[in-house]
Design a protein around this motif. Structure first.
Motif, PDB file in Angstrom:
ATOM      1  N   ALA A 190      -0.012   2.592  -3.636  1.00 27.83           N
ATOM      2  CA  ALA A 190      -1.214   3.429  -3.557  1.00 27.83           C
ATOM      3  C   ALA A 190      -0.834   4.907  -3.653  1.00 27.83           C
ATOM      4  O   ALA A 190       0.210   5.315  -3.141  1.00 27.83           O
ATOM      5  CB  ALA A 190      -1.970   3.159  -2.263  1.00 27.83           C
ATOM      6  N   ALA A 224     -10.858   0.439   4.073  1.00 30.15           N
ATOM      7  CA  ALA A 224     -10.393  -0.861   3.576  1.00 30.15           C
ATOM      8  C   ALA A 224     -11.544  -1.854   3.574  1.00 30.15           C
ATOM      9  O   ALA A 224     -12.399  -1.841   4.470  1.00 30.15           O
ATOM     10  CB  ALA A 224      -9.253  -1.389   4.434  1.00 30.15           C
ATOM     11  N   VAL A 260      -6.485   3.565   9.693  1.00 28.60           N
ATOM     12  CA  VAL A 260      -7.720   3.336   8.944  1.00 28.60           C
ATOM     13  C   VAL A 260      -8.876   3.224   9.944  1.00 28.60           C
ATOM     14  O   VAL A 260      -8.764   2.549  10.970  1.00 28.60           O
ATOM     15  CB  VAL A 260      -7.619   2.057   8.089  1.00 28.60           C
ATOM     16  CG1 VAL A 260      -8.969   1.692   7.483  1.00 28.60           C
ATOM     17  CG2 VAL A 260      -6.583   2.258   6.991  1.00 28.60           C
ATOM     18  N   ILE A 278       0.838  -1.202   0.000  1.00 26.94           N
ATOM     19  CA  ILE A 278       0.000   0.000   0.000  1.00 26.94           C
ATOM     20  C   ILE A 278       0.869   1.247   0.000  1.00 26.94           C
ATOM     21  O   ILE A 278       0.635   2.186  -0.775  1.00 26.94           O
ATOM     22  CB  ILE A 278      -0.938  -0.010   1.230  1.00 26.94           C
ATOM     23  CG1 ILE A 278      -1.912  -1.181   1.145  1.00 26.94           C
ATOM     24  CG2 ILE A 278      -1.696   1.310   1.339  1.00 26.94           C
ATOM     25  CD1 ILE A 278      -2.663  -1.448   2.448  1.00 26.94           C
ATOM     26  N   THR A 331     -13.709   2.013  -1.908  1.00 27.23           N
ATOM     27  CA  THR A 331     -12.743   1.894  -0.819  1.00 27.23           C
ATOM     28  C   THR A 331     -11.339   2.126  -1.351  1.00 27.23           C
ATOM     29  O   THR A 331     -11.069   1.916  -2.545  1.00 27.23           O
ATOM     30  CB  THR A 331     -12.850   0.508  -0.154  1.00 27.23           C
ATOM     31  OG1 THR A 331     -11.950   0.432   0.951  1.00 27.23           O
ATOM     32  CG2 THR A 331     -12.505  -0.608  -1.144  1.00 27.23           C
ATOM     33  N   ASP A 332     -10.445   2.537  -0.486  1.00 29.98           N
ATOM     34  CA  ASP A 332      -9.068   2.797  -0.908  1.00 29.98           C
ATOM     35  C   ASP A 332      -8.304   1.503  -1.166  1.00 29.98           C
ATOM     36  O   ASP A 332      -7.501   1.423  -2.105  1.00 29.98           O
ATOM     37  CB  ASP A 332      -8.334   3.615   0.162  1.00 29.98           C
ATOM     38  CG  ASP A 332      -8.944   4.987   0.370  1.00 29.98           C
ATOM     39  OD1 ASP A 332      -9.381   5.596  -0.629  1.00 29.98           O
ATOM     40  OD2 ASP A 332      -8.991   5.451   1.524  1.00 29.98           O
ATOM     41  N   VAL A 333      -8.562   0.497  -0.331  1.00 31.76           N
ATOM     42  CA  VAL A 333      -7.828  -0.776  -0.413  1.00 31.76           C
ATOM     43  C   VAL A 333      -8.806  -1.932  -0.278  1.00 31.76           C
ATOM     44  O   VAL A 333      -9.710  -1.891   0.562  1.00 31.76           O
ATOM     45  CB  VAL A 333      -6.759  -0.878   0.697  1.00 31.76           C
ATOM     46  CG1 VAL A 333      -6.028  -2.217   0.604  1.00 31.76           C
ATOM     47  CG2 VAL A 333      -5.774   0.268   0.628  1.00 31.76           C
ATOM     48  N   ARG A 368      -2.487   7.881   1.333  1.00 27.51           N
ATOM     49  CA  ARG A 368      -2.636   7.112   2.565  1.00 27.51           C
ATOM     50  C   ARG A 368      -4.085   6.640   2.672  1.00 27.51           C
ATOM     51  O   ARG A 368      -5.010   7.446   2.589  1.00 27.51           O
ATOM     52  CB  ARG A 368      -2.277   7.993   3.758  1.00 27.51           C
ATOM     53  CG  ARG A 368      -2.246   7.290   5.109  1.00 27.51           C
ATOM     54  CD  ARG A 368      -1.919   8.293   6.199  1.00 27.51           C
ATOM     55  NE  ARG A 368      -1.847   7.661   7.507  1.00 27.51           N
ATOM     56  CZ  ARG A 368      -0.740   7.177   8.044  1.00 27.51           C
ATOM     57  NH1 ARG A 368       0.403   7.273   7.379  1.00 27.51           N
ATOM     58  NH2 ARG A 368      -0.737   6.616   9.245  1.00 27.51           N
ATOM     59  N   PRO A 369      -4.331   5.349   2.870  1.00 24.77           N
ATOM     60  CA  PRO A 369      -5.709   4.860   2.873  1.00 24.77           C
ATOM     61  C   PRO A 369      -6.468   5.275   4.128  1.00 24.77           C
ATOM     62  O   PRO A 369      -5.903   5.335   5.227  1.00 24.77           O
ATOM     63  CB  PRO A 369      -5.529   3.339   2.818  1.00 24.77           C
ATOM     64  CG  PRO A 369      -4.217   3.104   3.488  1.00 24.77           C
ATOM     65  CD  PRO A 369      -3.347   4.266   3.086  1.00 24.77           C
ATOM     66  N   GLN A 370      -7.754   5.527   3.935  1.00 32.03           N
ATOM     67  CA  GLN A 370      -8.649   5.816   5.052  1.00 32.03           C
ATOM     68  C   GLN A 370      -9.701   4.726   5.214  1.00 32.03           C
ATOM     69  O   GLN A 370     -10.345   4.642   6.255  1.00 32.03           O
ATOM     70  CB  GLN A 370      -9.329   7.168   4.838  1.00 32.03           C
ATOM     71  CG  GLN A 370      -8.355   8.339   4.785  1.00 32.03           C
ATOM     72  CD  GLN A 370      -9.050   9.673   4.589  1.00 32.03           C
ATOM     73  OE1 GLN A 370     -10.260   9.728   4.342  1.00 32.03           O
ATOM     74  NE2 GLN A 370      -8.301  10.750   4.682  1.00 32.03           N
ATOM     75  N   THR A 420      -8.920   2.103  -6.319  1.00 32.33           N
ATOM     76  CA  THR A 420      -8.854   1.010  -5.341  1.00 32.33           C
ATOM     77  C   THR A 420      -7.681   0.089  -5.636  1.00 32.33           C
ATOM     78  O   THR A 420      -7.584  -0.482  -6.726  1.00 32.33           O
ATOM     79  CB  THR A 420     -10.159   0.189  -5.337  1.00 32.33           C
ATOM     80  OG1 THR A 420     -11.252   1.030  -4.963  1.00 32.33           O
ATOM     81  CG2 THR A 420     -10.070  -0.964  -4.352  1.00 32.33           C
TER      82      THR A 420
END
Length: 308
Positions: A120, A127, A149, A116, A193-195, A123-125, A215
């Motif tokens: 990516a 999942a 997250v 990630i 979703t981010d991830v 930064r993912p928020q 994603t």
């Protein structure tokens, strides 16, 4: 020699230290500075195997020994048991014995975190996790600890299991919003979703073929030639990055069954080292595990023990 149980092993492997250790090990492995042959699989009986996984580094080396006994529930024992033995490369002096399943769970989750961080755009928020097993729990905790997250969707074939997982996750981490999803709903309308991380032993694709462009999809659970998490259409549409190219050729059932062009599959160690052309668009990330990643974990533990 230090002997650490499961809790002590986990406490000695914070993700803030483990992720950069994996980044270093991935580049050393890609450069040939870590020697880690493919794992040896020795049958014990029809339902059991012994796995042996060595990795030799310049200063520190390891051997991981794991037994998998599929029928152990009748004995009241876990199916997977084992240890990681760390020793000085120059002398063979044993330094530490670590709990094998704990090392595996944390370094596997940390490799997803590294993917990630590397692949990516932001930064993912949020999942979406597919699966409710040990690896799903490790990944959820890792995403909270490392990336903070707060929004999760948990998909499973049995909604009751997803609901229980969400409840347990919310109990462990205050401020988490976790929502259960049925697998059929996921295939028809995946939430943005981010991830998205698949953590199953499925024999058919569980990751939706159509995902939002932003994603990042990660496949973790399918580690045998007959296992599949990625759909062929998504693999054909996106660039493919793996943790270990040699291992993926023999273990990544998703990629093997899709008959991907291996000349176009990239190793994350090469990407971290800046080798090859820049990736075009959002890739997918497939992990199969490698003893070099266990060596990275042993380095973190031994450094902390030496500083204590």
């Amino acid at each position: 020699m230090y002997i650490l149980d499961a809790q002590q092993t986990a406490e000695a492997l914070p993700y803030a230290a483990l992720v950069p250790a994996l980044a270093q090990a991935a580049q050393e492995y890609a450069d040939g500075r870590i020697v880690a042959p493919e794992r040896q699989v020795v049958p014990i009986d029809a339902a059991s195997v012994l796995l042996s996984m060595p990795a030799i580094g310049a200063e520190l080396s390891i051997t991981k020994l794991i037994t998998v006994h599929a029928d152990n529930a009748r004995h009241g024992l876990p199916a997977i048991q084992g240890e990681v033995i760390a020793f000085e490369t120059s002398s063979g002096r044993r330094v530490a014995l670590l709990d094998g399943p704990t090392v595996t769970a944390r370094r596997t989750a940390a490799m997803s975190l590294l993917g990630i961080q590397t692949l990516a755009p932001t930064r993912p928020q949020s999942a979406l996790l597919i699966g409710t097993g040990v690896q799903a729990a490790a990944h959820a905790d890792a995403l909270v600890e490392f990336f903070s997250v707060t929004q999760f969707w948990i998909a499973a074939r049995h909604v009751a299991r997803a609901q229980a997982f969400c409840s347990e996750l919310s109990t462990r981490h205050a401020g988490i919003v976790a929502s259960p999803l049925a697998m059929d709903v996921l295939q028809n309308a995946a939430p943005p979703t981010d991830v998205l991380i698949a953590l199953t032993t499925s024999r058919s694709a569980v990751i939706p073929a159509k995902l939002a462009p932003q994603t990042l999809a990660i496949g973790v659970g399918a580690f045998k030639p007959d296992m599949v998490e990625f759909p062929v259409a998504l693999l054909a549409e996106r660039c493919i990055v793996v943790d270990d190219l040699a291992g993926a050729r023999h273990e990544a059932g998703d990629l093997m069954q899709a008959k991907v062009d291996w000349s176009k599959v990239r190793a994350i160690g090469d990407i971290l080292a800046g080798r090859g052309a820049a990736l075009q668009g959002m890739p997918v990330f497939k992990t199969v595990g490698q003893a070099a990643w266990d060596l990275a974990a042993a380095r973190v533990v031994c450094a902390r023990l030496a500083a204590a």
